[in-house]
Design an enzyme around this catalytic site. Structure first.
Site, PDB file in Angstrom:
ATOM      1  N   SER A 155       0.817  -1.217   0.000  1.00  0.00           N
ATOM      2  CA  SER A 155       0.000   0.000   0.000  1.00  0.00           C
ATOM      3  C   SER A 155       0.848   1.265   0.000  1.00  0.00           C
ATOM      4  O   SER A 155       0.503   2.243  -0.640  1.00  0.00           O
ATOM      5  CB  SER A 155      -0.926   0.017   1.213  1.00  0.00           C
ATOM      6  OG  SER A 155      -1.810  -1.081   1.163  1.00  0.00           O
ATOM      7  N   GLU A 209       4.682  -0.348  14.767  1.00  0.00           N
ATOM      8  CA  GLU A 209       5.125   0.968  14.288  1.00  0.00           C
ATOM      9  C   GLU A 209       6.083   1.660  15.244  1.00  0.00           C
ATOM     10  O   GLU A 209       7.001   2.365  14.811  1.00  0.00           O
ATOM     11  CB  GLU A 209       3.909   1.856  14.023  1.00  0.00           C
ATOM     12  CG  GLU A 209       2.983   1.347  12.905  1.00  0.00           C
ATOM     13  CD  GLU A 209       2.052   0.204  13.329  1.00  0.00           C
ATOM     14  OE1 GLU A 209       1.974  -0.086  14.542  1.00  0.00           O
ATOM     15  OE2 GLU A 209       1.411  -0.402  12.447  1.00  0.00           O
TER      16      GLU A 209
END
Ligand SMILES: Cc1ncc(C[n+]2csc(CCOP(=O)(O)OP(=O)(O)O)c2C)c(N)n1
Ligand SMILES: [Mg+2]
Lengths: 276, 311
Positions: free
Chosen positions: B34, B55
Protein backbone atom coordinates in the site's frame (compact mmCIF):
# COMPACT_ATOMS: atom_id res chain seq x y z
CA UNK A 1 -20.19 -25.63 31.87
CA UNK A 2 -22.56 -26.21 29.02
CA UNK A 3 -23.53 -29.54 27.52
CA UNK A 4 -22.36 -29.90 23.92
CA UNK A 5 -24.59 -32.06 21.75
CA UNK A 6 -24.25 -32.94 18.10
CA UNK A 7 -27.45 -31.14 17.14
CA UNK A 8 -26.17 -27.87 18.56
CA UNK A 9 -22.87 -28.27 16.79
CA UNK A 10 -24.73 -28.85 13.53
CA UNK A 11 -26.93 -25.80 14.11
CA UNK A 12 -23.88 -23.60 14.76
CA UNK A 13 -22.17 -24.91 11.63
CA UNK A 14 -25.22 -23.88 9.60
CA UNK A 15 -25.26 -20.51 11.32
CA UNK A 16 -21.58 -19.93 10.52
CA UNK A 17 -22.29 -20.80 6.91
CA UNK A 18 -25.05 -18.20 6.80
CA UNK A 19 -22.71 -15.66 8.38
CA UNK A 20 -20.17 -16.39 5.63
CA UNK A 21 -22.81 -15.85 2.95
CA UNK A 22 -23.69 -12.51 4.51
CA UNK A 23 -20.01 -11.54 4.60
CA UNK A 24 -19.62 -12.25 0.88
CA UNK A 25 -22.82 -10.44 -0.05
CA UNK A 26 -21.95 -7.44 2.11
CA UNK A 27 -18.40 -7.12 0.82
CA UNK A 28 -19.57 -7.61 -2.75
CA UNK A 29 -21.99 -4.74 -2.32
CA UNK A 30 -19.40 -2.53 -0.61
CA UNK A 31 -16.76 -3.14 -3.29
CA UNK A 32 -13.93 -3.02 -0.75
CA UNK A 33 -13.03 -4.52 2.61
CA UNK A 34 -11.35 -7.45 4.30
CA UNK A 35 -12.54 -10.80 3.04
CA UNK A 36 -9.97 -13.36 4.18
CA UNK A 37 -9.82 -12.51 7.86
CA UNK A 38 -13.61 -12.18 8.11
CA UNK A 39 -14.35 -15.60 6.62
CA UNK A 40 -11.61 -17.39 8.53
CA UNK A 41 -12.82 -16.38 11.98
CA UNK A 42 -16.54 -16.88 11.28
CA UNK A 43 -16.79 -20.09 13.32
CA UNK A 44 -15.27 -18.51 16.42
CA UNK A 45 -17.44 -15.40 16.44
CA UNK A 46 -20.58 -17.38 15.60
CA UNK A 47 -19.89 -19.75 18.51
CA UNK A 48 -19.45 -16.80 20.85
CA UNK A 49 -22.67 -15.01 19.92
CA UNK A 50 -24.90 -18.05 19.33
CA UNK A 51 -23.71 -20.32 22.12
CA UNK A 52 -21.29 -18.89 24.62
CA UNK A 53 -22.14 -15.34 25.51
CA UNK A 54 -24.76 -14.14 27.92
CA UNK A 55 -26.28 -11.30 25.90
CA UNK A 56 -29.61 -9.73 25.01
CA UNK A 57 -29.74 -8.10 21.57
CA UNK A 58 -32.78 -6.13 22.73
CA UNK A 59 -30.69 -4.61 25.52
CA UNK A 60 -27.25 -3.96 24.05
CA UNK A 61 -26.40 -1.73 27.04
CA UNK A 62 -27.39 -4.28 29.70
CA UNK A 63 -24.64 -3.85 32.26
CA UNK A 64 -24.25 -7.54 33.13
CA UNK A 65 -23.81 -8.68 29.54
CA UNK A 66 -20.77 -10.60 28.37
CA UNK A 67 -18.58 -8.51 26.10
CA UNK A 68 -16.80 -9.24 22.83
CA UNK A 69 -14.07 -7.01 21.45
CA UNK A 70 -12.98 -7.51 17.86
CA UNK A 71 -9.36 -6.54 18.33
CA UNK A 72 -8.62 -7.36 14.68
CA UNK A 73 -11.09 -4.65 13.72
CA UNK A 74 -10.63 -5.10 9.97
CA UNK A 75 -12.86 -8.19 10.27
CA UNK A 76 -15.79 -5.81 10.81
CA UNK A 77 -17.96 -7.54 8.17
CA UNK A 78 -17.87 -10.69 10.31
CA UNK A 79 -18.94 -8.81 13.41
CA UNK A 80 -21.73 -7.02 11.53
CA UNK A 81 -23.04 -10.25 9.98
CA UNK A 82 -23.15 -11.93 13.38
CA UNK A 83 -24.79 -8.95 15.09
CA UNK A 84 -27.45 -8.75 12.37
CA UNK A 85 -28.11 -12.49 12.43
CA UNK A 86 -28.36 -12.36 16.22
CA UNK A 87 -30.95 -9.60 15.97
CA UNK A 88 -29.08 -6.46 16.99
CA UNK A 89 -30.25 -4.70 13.83
CA UNK A 90 -32.15 -5.57 10.62
CA UNK A 91 -29.99 -7.44 8.14
CA UNK A 92 -30.88 -5.15 5.22
CA UNK A 93 -28.54 -2.64 6.85
CA UNK A 94 -25.63 -4.90 5.94
CA UNK A 95 -25.95 -3.52 2.43
CA UNK A 96 -24.77 -0.12 3.65
CA UNK A 97 -21.34 -1.38 4.71
CA UNK A 98 -18.62 1.25 4.11
CA UNK A 99 -21.06 3.72 2.54
CA UNK A 100 -21.20 7.37 3.53
CA UNK A 101 -23.39 7.87 6.60
CA UNK A 102 -23.68 4.17 7.42
CA UNK A 103 -23.39 2.94 11.01
CA UNK A 104 -21.44 0.04 9.48
CA UNK A 105 -18.08 1.74 9.24
CA UNK A 106 -15.08 0.16 7.55
CA UNK A 107 -13.85 -0.59 11.06
CA UNK A 108 -16.20 -1.02 14.05
CA UNK A 109 -17.32 2.25 15.64
CA UNK A 110 -19.09 1.87 18.98
CA UNK A 111 -20.55 5.37 18.80
CA UNK A 112 -22.37 4.52 15.58
CA UNK A 113 -23.69 0.98 16.07
CA UNK A 114 -25.34 -0.60 19.12
CA UNK A 115 -23.76 -3.95 19.90
CA UNK A 116 -20.25 -2.87 18.99
CA UNK A 117 -18.40 -2.84 22.30
CA UNK A 118 -15.16 -1.16 21.26
CA UNK A 119 -14.02 1.00 18.36
CA UNK A 120 -11.17 -0.93 16.84
CA UNK A 121 -9.18 -0.97 13.62
CA UNK A 122 -5.86 0.13 14.99
CA UNK A 123 -4.34 -3.26 15.71
CA UNK A 124 -3.24 -4.06 19.24
CA UNK A 125 -5.67 -1.75 20.98
CA UNK A 126 -8.69 -4.02 21.26
CA UNK A 127 -7.10 -6.42 23.71
CA UNK A 128 -6.38 -3.50 26.03
CA UNK A 129 -10.08 -2.50 25.90
CA UNK A 130 -10.93 -6.09 26.79
CA UNK A 131 -8.52 -6.05 29.74
CA UNK A 132 -10.14 -2.83 30.94
CA UNK A 133 -13.61 -4.36 30.70
CA UNK A 134 -12.48 -7.46 32.61
CA UNK A 135 -10.92 -5.23 35.29
CA UNK A 136 -14.21 -3.34 35.61
CA UNK A 137 -16.09 -6.61 36.13
CA UNK A 138 -13.73 -7.53 38.96
CA UNK A 139 -14.03 -4.08 40.54
CA UNK A 140 -17.82 -4.23 40.44
CA UNK A 141 -17.93 -7.87 41.59
CA UNK A 142 -19.85 -8.82 38.49
CA UNK A 143 -19.50 -12.17 36.83
CA UNK A 144 -19.75 -11.18 33.19
CA UNK A 145 -17.03 -12.49 30.93
CA UNK A 146 -14.98 -10.72 28.29
CA UNK A 147 -13.88 -12.21 24.97
CA UNK A 148 -11.57 -10.81 22.36
CA UNK A 149 -10.23 -11.91 18.98
CA UNK A 150 -6.76 -11.02 17.73
CA UNK A 151 -4.97 -11.69 14.48
CA UNK A 152 -1.65 -13.52 14.50
CA UNK A 153 -0.05 -10.60 12.68
CA UNK A 154 -1.59 -8.33 15.28
CA UNK A 155 0.54 -10.09 17.89
CA UNK A 156 3.52 -8.18 16.48
CA UNK A 157 2.21 -5.03 18.18
CA UNK A 158 3.99 -4.43 21.48
CA UNK A 159 0.74 -3.23 23.00
CA UNK A 160 -0.65 -6.77 22.82
CA UNK A 161 2.05 -7.95 25.19
CA UNK A 162 1.59 -5.00 27.50
CA UNK A 163 -2.07 -6.01 27.73
CA UNK A 164 -1.16 -9.68 28.14
CA UNK A 165 1.11 -8.80 31.04
CA UNK A 166 -1.59 -6.70 32.70
CA UNK A 167 -4.24 -9.40 32.28
CA UNK A 168 -2.07 -12.00 34.00
CA UNK A 169 -0.91 -9.60 36.68
CA UNK A 170 -4.49 -8.78 37.63
CA UNK A 171 -5.50 -12.44 37.44
CA UNK A 172 -8.27 -11.83 34.93
CA UNK A 173 -9.85 -15.27 34.72
CA UNK A 174 -12.92 -13.58 33.24
CA UNK A 175 -10.95 -12.83 30.06
CA UNK A 176 -10.57 -15.11 27.04
CA UNK A 177 -8.48 -14.11 24.03
CA UNK A 178 -8.79 -16.00 20.76
CA UNK A 179 -5.77 -15.82 18.48
CA UNK A 180 -6.83 -16.23 14.85
CA UNK A 181 -3.76 -18.24 13.84
CA UNK A 182 -4.10 -18.25 10.05
CA UNK A 183 -0.41 -17.74 9.36
CA UNK A 184 -0.93 -14.74 7.11
CA UNK A 185 -0.78 -10.96 7.33
CA UNK A 186 -0.67 -8.33 4.55
CA UNK A 187 2.91 -8.52 3.29
CA UNK A 188 3.01 -12.33 3.40
CA UNK A 189 3.12 -15.28 5.80
CA UNK A 190 3.67 -14.13 9.39
CA UNK A 191 6.81 -16.26 9.62
CA UNK A 192 8.37 -14.34 6.74
CA UNK A 193 7.23 -10.85 7.66
CA UNK A 194 8.01 -10.83 11.37
CA UNK A 195 7.48 -14.08 13.14
CA UNK A 196 5.28 -13.99 16.23
CA UNK A 197 5.91 -17.72 16.76
CA UNK A 198 5.75 -19.69 18.93
CA UNK A 199 2.44 -18.22 20.05
CA UNK A 200 1.35 -20.69 22.76
CA UNK A 201 4.70 -20.57 24.57
CA UNK A 202 4.64 -16.78 24.57
CA UNK A 203 1.23 -16.55 26.20
CA UNK A 204 2.17 -19.28 28.66
CA UNK A 205 5.32 -17.38 29.59
CA UNK A 206 3.20 -14.28 30.15
CA UNK A 207 1.15 -16.22 32.69
CA UNK A 208 -1.88 -17.23 30.63
CA UNK A 209 -3.62 -20.56 30.42
CA UNK A 210 -3.18 -21.68 26.81
CA UNK A 211 -5.43 -23.93 24.73
CA UNK A 212 -4.73 -24.95 21.14
CA UNK A 213 -7.53 -25.87 18.79
CA UNK A 214 -8.68 -25.99 15.19
CA UNK A 215 -10.51 -22.68 14.96
CA UNK A 216 -12.68 -23.82 12.09
CA UNK A 217 -14.03 -26.75 14.10
CA UNK A 218 -17.14 -25.72 16.05
CA UNK A 219 -16.94 -28.59 18.52
CA UNK A 220 -13.36 -27.77 19.44
CA UNK A 221 -14.27 -24.10 19.89
CA UNK A 222 -17.10 -24.99 22.28
CA UNK A 223 -14.94 -27.40 24.24
CA UNK A 224 -12.23 -24.77 24.60
CA UNK A 225 -14.78 -22.24 25.83
CA UNK A 226 -15.97 -24.74 28.41
CA UNK A 227 -12.40 -25.36 29.55
CA UNK A 228 -11.74 -21.64 29.86
CA UNK A 229 -14.62 -21.35 32.33
CA UNK A 230 -12.78 -23.73 34.64
CA UNK A 231 -9.56 -21.71 34.69
CA UNK A 232 -9.10 -19.72 37.88
CA UNK A 233 -6.70 -16.88 38.65
CA UNK A 234 -5.44 -16.26 35.13
CA UNK A 235 -6.69 -15.33 31.65
CA UNK A 236 -7.05 -17.88 28.88
CA UNK A 237 -5.59 -17.68 25.38
CA UNK A 238 -7.17 -19.94 22.79
CA UNK A 239 -4.72 -20.29 19.92
CA UNK A 240 -7.03 -21.23 17.08
CA UNK A 241 -5.53 -22.61 13.88
CA UNK A 242 -7.72 -21.30 11.04
CA UNK A 243 -7.72 -21.08 7.29
CA UNK A 244 -7.87 -17.48 6.17
CA UNK A 245 -10.78 -17.20 3.73
CA UNK A 246 -12.30 -20.48 4.95
CA UNK A 247 -15.33 -21.62 2.97
CA UNK A 248 -14.43 -20.21 -0.45
CA UNK A 249 -11.80 -22.32 -2.14
CA UNK A 250 -10.33 -19.58 -4.31
CA UNK A 251 -9.96 -17.25 -1.33
CA UNK A 252 -8.60 -19.78 1.14
CA UNK A 253 -5.02 -19.27 2.25
CA UNK A 254 -4.34 -16.54 -0.31
CA UNK A 255 -2.47 -13.58 1.06
CA UNK A 256 -3.79 -11.32 -1.72
CA UNK A 257 -7.34 -11.82 -0.44
CA UNK A 258 -6.57 -10.00 2.80
CA UNK A 259 -7.99 -6.62 1.90
CA UNK A 260 -10.02 -6.98 -1.28
CA UNK A 261 -13.72 -7.63 -1.79
CA UNK A 262 -15.13 -10.20 -4.21
CA UNK A 263 -16.53 -8.81 -7.46
CA UNK A 264 -19.01 -9.99 -10.11
CA UNK A 265 -18.32 -13.65 -10.93
CA UNK A 266 -16.37 -14.09 -7.71
CA UNK A 267 -19.42 -13.23 -5.62
CA UNK A 268 -21.54 -15.80 -7.42
CA UNK A 269 -18.84 -18.42 -7.13
CA UNK A 270 -18.28 -17.82 -3.44
CA UNK A 271 -22.00 -17.94 -2.69
CA UNK A 272 -22.39 -21.12 -4.74
CA UNK A 273 -19.64 -22.81 -2.75
CA UNK A 274 -21.22 -21.69 0.51
CA UNK A 275 -24.59 -23.05 -0.61
CA UNK A 276 -23.22 -26.51 -1.33
CA UNK B 1 -5.36 15.43 -17.29
CA UNK B 2 -2.63 13.10 -16.12
CA UNK B 3 -3.12 11.69 -12.65
CA UNK B 4 -0.84 9.90 -10.23
CA UNK B 5 -1.07 9.03 -6.56
CA UNK B 6 1.69 10.63 -4.52
CA UNK B 7 2.34 7.23 -2.91
CA UNK B 8 3.04 5.76 -6.36
CA UNK B 9 5.48 8.54 -7.11
CA UNK B 10 7.10 7.90 -3.73
CA UNK B 11 7.60 4.20 -4.47
CA UNK B 12 9.27 4.98 -7.79
CA UNK B 13 11.41 7.76 -6.36
CA UNK B 14 12.65 5.46 -3.60
CA UNK B 15 13.91 2.94 -6.14
CA UNK B 16 15.79 5.68 -8.00
CA UNK B 17 17.26 6.91 -4.74
CA UNK B 18 18.29 3.38 -3.82
CA UNK B 19 20.15 2.98 -7.13
CA UNK B 20 22.09 6.19 -6.56
CA UNK B 21 22.84 5.91 -2.86
CA UNK B 22 24.02 2.85 -0.97
CA UNK B 23 23.15 4.35 2.41
CA UNK B 24 19.40 4.46 1.78
CA UNK B 25 17.52 1.98 3.97
CA UNK B 26 13.75 1.52 3.83
CA UNK B 27 11.49 0.34 6.64
CA UNK B 28 7.83 -0.59 6.55
CA UNK B 29 5.25 -2.02 8.93
CA UNK B 30 3.37 -4.71 6.98
CA UNK B 31 1.91 -2.24 4.50
CA UNK B 32 4.58 -2.23 1.81
CA UNK B 33 2.14 -2.95 -1.00
CA UNK B 34 0.00 0.00 0.00
CA UNK B 35 2.79 2.44 0.81
CA UNK B 36 4.62 1.31 -2.36
CA UNK B 37 7.88 0.56 -0.59
CA UNK B 38 7.43 -2.96 -2.00
CA UNK B 39 9.20 -1.87 -5.21
CA UNK B 40 12.28 -0.92 -3.22
CA UNK B 41 12.04 -4.13 -1.20
CA UNK B 42 12.10 -6.15 -4.40
CA UNK B 43 15.11 -4.34 -5.88
CA UNK B 44 17.13 -4.00 -2.70
CA UNK B 45 16.01 -6.73 -0.32
CA UNK B 46 19.20 -6.35 1.75
CA UNK B 47 18.33 -2.72 2.47
CA UNK B 48 14.67 -3.24 3.28
CA UNK B 49 13.41 -4.16 6.72
CA UNK B 50 9.85 -5.16 7.43
CA UNK B 51 9.12 -4.24 11.03
CA UNK B 52 5.87 -6.15 10.99
CA UNK B 53 2.80 -4.61 12.59
CA UNK B 54 4.90 -2.72 15.12
CA UNK B 55 5.13 0.97 14.29
CA UNK B 56 6.77 2.13 17.48
CA UNK B 57 9.55 -0.38 17.06
CA UNK B 58 9.90 0.58 13.40
CA UNK B 59 10.55 4.19 14.36
CA UNK B 60 12.92 3.20 17.17
CA UNK B 61 14.88 0.96 14.81
CA UNK B 62 14.95 3.79 12.27
CA UNK B 63 16.68 5.99 14.83
CA UNK B 64 19.22 3.26 15.56
CA UNK B 65 19.96 2.68 11.89
CA UNK B 66 20.31 6.42 11.32
CA UNK B 67 22.78 6.70 14.21
CA UNK B 68 24.96 4.20 12.32
CA UNK B 69 24.98 6.39 9.21
CA UNK B 70 22.00 5.08 7.28
CA UNK B 71 19.51 7.43 5.63
CA UNK B 72 16.25 5.86 6.70
CA UNK B 73 12.92 6.14 4.93
CA UNK B 74 10.24 4.63 7.15
CA UNK B 75 6.70 4.16 5.89
CA UNK B 76 3.27 3.14 7.04
CA UNK B 77 -0.14 4.82 7.04
CA UNK B 78 -0.11 8.39 8.39
CA UNK B 79 -2.37 7.51 11.31
CA UNK B 80 0.07 4.90 12.62
CA UNK B 81 3.30 6.72 11.67
CA UNK B 82 2.40 9.90 13.51
CA UNK B 83 -0.18 8.59 15.97
CA UNK B 84 0.87 5.19 17.22
CA UNK B 85 4.55 6.01 17.02
CA UNK B 86 4.36 9.66 18.04
CA UNK B 87 6.48 9.57 21.12
CA UNK B 88 9.14 7.43 19.47
CA UNK B 89 9.24 9.97 16.64
CA UNK B 90 9.64 12.76 19.17
CA UNK B 91 12.14 11.21 21.55
CA UNK B 92 14.12 8.77 19.42
CA UNK B 93 14.13 10.64 16.11
CA UNK B 94 13.56 14.37 16.50
CA UNK B 95 15.14 14.92 19.92
CA UNK B 96 18.46 13.58 18.65
CA UNK B 97 18.09 14.99 15.13
CA UNK B 98 18.32 11.52 13.61
CA UNK B 99 18.37 11.34 9.84
CA UNK B 100 15.00 9.61 9.52
CA UNK B 101 12.40 10.44 6.90
CA UNK B 102 8.97 9.37 8.05
CA UNK B 103 7.11 8.98 4.76
CA UNK B 104 3.49 8.24 5.52
CA UNK B 105 0.82 7.39 3.00
CA UNK B 106 -3.00 7.25 3.27
CA UNK B 107 -3.17 10.63 4.97
CA UNK B 108 -6.41 12.52 5.38
CA UNK B 109 -10.00 11.76 4.44
CA UNK B 110 -9.14 10.36 1.03
CA UNK B 111 -8.26 7.07 2.70
CA UNK B 112 -11.93 6.54 1.96
CA UNK B 113 -13.87 3.41 2.89
CA UNK B 114 -11.62 2.22 5.74
CA UNK B 115 -13.22 5.02 7.74
CA UNK B 116 -12.44 7.51 10.48
CA UNK B 117 -10.15 5.21 12.45
CA UNK B 118 -7.75 5.25 9.52
CA UNK B 119 -8.12 8.88 8.37
CA UNK B 120 -5.47 11.03 9.99
CA UNK B 121 -6.60 14.64 10.04
CA UNK B 122 -4.23 15.67 12.81
CA UNK B 123 -0.86 14.36 11.60
CA UNK B 124 0.42 17.70 10.30
CA UNK B 125 -0.38 19.26 13.66
CA UNK B 126 1.45 16.50 15.51
CA UNK B 127 4.55 16.58 13.35
CA UNK B 128 4.66 20.37 13.13
CA UNK B 129 4.70 20.69 16.90
CA UNK B 130 7.88 18.66 17.26
CA UNK B 131 11.18 20.61 17.29
CA UNK B 132 13.70 19.76 14.54
CA UNK B 133 11.00 18.32 12.27
CA UNK B 134 10.63 19.33 8.65
CA UNK B 135 7.09 18.78 7.35
CA UNK B 136 6.39 18.40 3.64
CA UNK B 137 3.01 17.84 1.99
CA UNK B 138 3.43 17.49 -1.77
CA UNK B 139 0.60 18.30 -4.15
CA UNK B 140 1.34 15.83 -6.92
CA UNK B 141 3.56 13.01 -8.12
CA UNK B 142 6.21 15.23 -9.68
CA UNK B 143 6.76 17.28 -6.54
CA UNK B 144 6.70 14.10 -4.45
CA UNK B 145 9.65 12.74 -6.39
CA UNK B 146 11.45 16.06 -5.98
CA UNK B 147 10.69 16.06 -2.27
CA UNK B 148 12.12 12.56 -1.82
CA UNK B 149 15.47 13.53 -3.29
CA UNK B 150 15.48 16.87 -1.45
CA UNK B 151 14.85 15.05 1.83
CA UNK B 152 17.74 12.73 1.12
CA UNK B 153 20.01 15.73 0.53
CA UNK B 154 18.90 17.33 3.78
CA UNK B 155 20.36 15.93 7.00
CA UNK B 156 17.80 15.51 9.80
CA UNK B 157 14.30 14.32 10.60
CA UNK B 158 11.40 14.96 8.26
CA UNK B 159 7.78 14.02 7.76
CA UNK B 160 6.48 13.50 4.22
CA UNK B 161 2.69 13.32 3.95
CA UNK B 162 1.38 11.27 1.02
CA UNK B 163 -2.05 10.24 -0.20
CA UNK B 164 -3.89 7.18 -1.43
CA UNK B 165 -5.86 8.26 -4.54
CA UNK B 166 -4.54 9.46 -7.87
CA UNK B 167 -4.39 13.26 -8.06
CA UNK B 168 -3.80 15.60 -11.03
CA UNK B 169 -0.19 16.23 -11.99
CA UNK B 170 0.30 19.99 -11.84
CA UNK B 171 4.08 20.35 -12.16
CA UNK B 172 6.53 19.88 -15.04
CA UNK B 173 9.73 17.96 -14.50
CA UNK B 174 11.67 21.23 -14.53
CA UNK B 175 9.44 23.20 -12.14
CA UNK B 176 11.33 24.57 -9.15
CA UNK B 177 11.05 22.68 -5.88
CA UNK B 178 12.90 23.71 -2.79
CA UNK B 179 12.07 22.67 0.75
CA UNK B 180 10.90 25.71 2.69
CA UNK B 181 10.18 27.76 -0.43
CA UNK B 182 6.51 28.18 -1.37
CA UNK B 183 5.53 27.80 -5.01
CA UNK B 184 3.42 30.63 -6.35
CA UNK B 185 1.30 29.03 -9.05
CA UNK B 186 -0.91 31.96 -9.94
CA UNK B 187 -0.74 35.70 -9.41
CA UNK B 188 -3.69 37.77 -8.20
CA UNK B 189 -4.30 40.85 -6.09
CA UNK B 190 -7.83 40.29 -4.80
CA UNK B 191 -7.28 37.33 -2.53
CA UNK B 192 -4.69 34.69 -1.71
CA UNK B 193 -5.36 30.98 -1.56
CA UNK B 194 -2.68 29.01 0.25
CA UNK B 195 -3.11 25.26 -0.13
CA UNK B 196 -1.20 22.04 0.32
CA UNK B 197 -1.47 18.44 -0.81
CA UNK B 198 -4.53 17.28 -2.72
CA UNK B 199 -6.16 20.69 -2.28
CA UNK B 200 -3.66 22.55 -4.48
CA UNK B 201 -5.15 21.41 -7.78
CA UNK B 202 -8.60 22.26 -6.44
CA UNK B 203 -7.38 25.75 -5.49
CA UNK B 204 -6.12 26.23 -9.03
CA UNK B 205 -9.48 25.20 -10.44
CA UNK B 206 -11.24 27.57 -8.06
CA UNK B 207 -9.00 30.46 -9.09
CA UNK B 208 -9.91 29.74 -12.69
CA UNK B 209 -13.62 29.99 -11.89
CA UNK B 210 -13.10 33.13 -9.82
CA UNK B 211 -11.22 34.77 -12.68
CA UNK B 212 -14.33 34.40 -14.82
CA UNK B 213 -16.14 36.53 -12.25
CA UNK B 214 -13.37 39.08 -12.37
CA UNK B 215 -11.80 38.02 -9.10
CA UNK B 216 -8.06 37.52 -9.31
CA UNK B 217 -6.87 35.13 -6.64
CA UNK B 218 -3.25 34.23 -6.06
CA UNK B 219 -2.64 30.51 -5.56
CA UNK B 220 0.28 29.23 -3.56
CA UNK B 221 1.39 25.63 -3.07
CA UNK B 222 2.70 25.63 0.50
CA UNK B 223 4.29 22.20 0.20
CA UNK B 224 6.54 22.81 3.18
CA UNK B 225 4.50 23.42 6.30
CA UNK B 226 7.62 23.57 8.41
CA UNK B 227 9.81 25.52 8.15
CA UNK B 228 7.04 27.73 6.78
CA UNK B 229 7.95 30.19 4.05
CA UNK B 230 7.04 33.15 6.22
CA UNK B 231 8.31 35.71 3.74
CA UNK B 232 5.89 34.40 1.13
CA UNK B 233 2.99 34.48 3.56
CA UNK B 234 3.72 38.03 4.66
CA UNK B 235 4.10 39.17 1.06
CA UNK B 236 0.72 37.65 0.20
CA UNK B 237 -0.89 39.27 3.23
CA UNK B 238 0.47 42.65 2.09
CA UNK B 239 -0.57 42.20 -1.52
CA UNK B 240 -4.08 40.86 -1.08
CA UNK B 241 -5.13 41.78 2.46
CA UNK B 242 -6.84 38.44 3.04
CA UNK B 243 -5.98 34.78 2.93
CA UNK B 244 -7.84 31.52 2.51
CA UNK B 245 -5.99 28.39 3.58
CA UNK B 246 -7.09 25.00 2.24
CA UNK B 247 -5.97 21.62 3.52
CA UNK B 248 -7.14 18.03 3.84
CA UNK B 249 -6.49 18.19 7.58
CA UNK B 250 -8.04 19.56 10.73
CA UNK B 251 -8.31 23.33 10.86
CA UNK B 252 -6.55 22.97 14.20
CA UNK B 253 -2.79 22.83 14.04
CA UNK B 254 -2.14 22.39 10.34
CA UNK B 255 -1.39 24.70 7.41
CA UNK B 256 -4.14 27.14 8.41
CA UNK B 257 -2.83 27.45 11.91
CA UNK B 258 0.74 27.92 10.70
CA UNK B 259 -0.34 30.71 8.36
CA UNK B 260 -2.38 32.37 11.11
CA UNK B 261 0.54 32.29 13.51
CA UNK B 262 2.77 34.04 10.98
CA UNK B 263 0.19 36.57 9.84
CA UNK B 264 -0.76 37.43 13.42
CA UNK B 265 2.81 38.10 14.38
CA UNK B 266 3.91 40.03 11.31
CA UNK B 267 1.06 41.44 9.26
CA UNK B 268 -2.45 40.78 10.63
CA UNK B 269 -5.09 40.28 7.93
CA UNK B 270 -8.26 38.17 7.95
CA UNK B 271 -7.55 34.48 7.40
CA UNK B 272 -10.22 31.86 6.76
CA UNK B 273 -9.17 28.24 7.29
CA UNK B 274 -10.86 25.68 5.09
CA UNK B 275 -10.25 22.16 6.36
CA UNK B 276 -11.79 19.46 8.49
CA UNK B 277 -13.81 21.22 11.15
CA UNK B 278 -12.57 19.53 14.34
CA UNK B 279 -14.40 16.29 13.60
CA UNK B 280 -13.37 12.75 12.70
CA UNK B 281 -13.87 11.34 9.24
CA UNK B 282 -15.98 8.32 8.31
CA UNK B 283 -16.33 5.66 5.61
CA UNK B 284 -17.17 6.76 2.09
CA UNK B 285 -15.61 7.22 -1.32
CA UNK B 286 -12.70 9.66 -1.26
CA UNK B 287 -14.40 12.29 -3.41
CA UNK B 288 -17.67 11.87 -1.61
CA UNK B 289 -15.87 12.56 1.66
CA UNK B 290 -14.14 15.67 0.36
CA UNK B 291 -17.58 16.86 -0.71
CA UNK B 292 -19.18 15.94 2.60
CA UNK B 293 -16.56 17.77 4.64
CA UNK B 294 -16.58 20.81 2.38
CA UNK B 295 -13.22 20.38 0.69
CA UNK B 296 -14.33 21.23 -2.83
CA UNK B 297 -13.65 23.71 -5.61
CA UNK B 298 -17.09 25.24 -4.98
CA UNK B 299 -16.36 25.76 -1.29
CA UNK B 300 -13.09 27.48 -2.12
CA UNK B 301 -14.84 29.78 -4.58
CA UNK B 302 -17.57 30.51 -2.08
CA UNK B 303 -15.11 31.29 0.71
CA UNK B 304 -13.06 33.65 -1.44
CA UNK B 305 -16.22 35.53 -2.41
CA UNK B 306 -17.13 35.76 1.27
CA UNK B 307 -13.73 37.10 2.19
CA UNK B 308 -14.01 39.79 -0.45
CA UNK B 309 -17.45 40.82 0.73
CA UNK B 310 -16.03 41.41 4.20
CA UNK B 311 -13.05 43.34 2.85
C1 LIG C 1 -1.74 -0.42 14.23
C2 LIG C 1 -2.06 -0.91 12.87
N1 LIG C 1 -1.08 -1.06 11.96
C3 LIG C 1 -1.37 -1.48 10.71
C4 LIG C 1 -2.66 -1.75 10.35
C5 LIG C 1 -2.98 -2.17 8.92
N2 LIG C 1 -3.41 -3.57 8.87
C6 LIG C 1 -4.71 -3.93 8.82
S1 LIG C 1 -4.94 -5.57 8.82
C7 LIG C 1 -3.27 -5.86 8.87
C8 LIG C 1 -2.75 -7.27 8.88
C9 LIG C 1 -3.34 -8.03 10.01
O1 LIG C 1 -2.92 -9.36 10.02
P1 LIG C 1 -3.53 -10.35 11.07
O2 LIG C 1 -3.51 -9.71 12.42
O3 LIG C 1 -2.83 -11.62 10.95
O4 LIG C 1 -5.06 -10.43 10.63
P2 LIG C 1 -5.81 -11.52 9.76
O5 LIG C 1 -4.80 -12.41 9.10
O6 LIG C 1 -6.63 -12.30 10.73
O7 LIG C 1 -6.66 -10.77 8.80
C10 LIG C 1 -2.57 -4.65 8.88
C11 LIG C 1 -1.10 -4.52 8.91
C12 LIG C 1 -3.66 -1.57 11.32
N3 LIG C 1 -4.95 -1.77 11.05
N4 LIG C 1 -3.33 -1.16 12.57
MG1 LIG D 1 -3.32 -13.49 10.21
Amino acid sequence: MKQIDQQQVQRLKEQAREVRRQIIAMLGQAGSGHTGGSLGAADIVTALYFWEMNIDPQKPDWEDRDRFVLSKGHAAPLLYAVLAERGYFPSDRLQTLRKLGSPLQGHPDRSKLAGVEASTGSLGQGISWAVGMALAAKMDHKDYRVYTLLGDGELEEGMVWEAAMAAAHYRLDNLVAFIDFNGLQIDGPVEQVLSPLPIPAKFAAFGWEVLQIDGNDIRQILEALNCARLVKGKPTAIVARTIKGKGCSFIENKVEWHGVAPKGEEIARALAELNM
Amino acid sequence: MEKQATRDAYGKALVELGKKHQDVVVLDADLSKSTKTADFAKQFPERFINAGIAEQNMVGMAAGLASAGKVVFASTFAIFATGRAFEAVRNSVAYSKMNVKLCATHAGLTVGEDGGSHQSVEDIALMRSVPNMTVVVPADGVSTARAVSALYDMNGPAYLRLGRPAVPVIYDQDSPFEIGRANRLRRGEDAAIIACGVMVSKALEAAELLAREGIEAAVVDMHTIKPLDEAAVIELARETGNILTVEEHSIIGGLGSAVCETVCAHHPVPVVRLGVNDVFGQSGEPNELLEHYGLTVEKIVHNVRDLLRKK
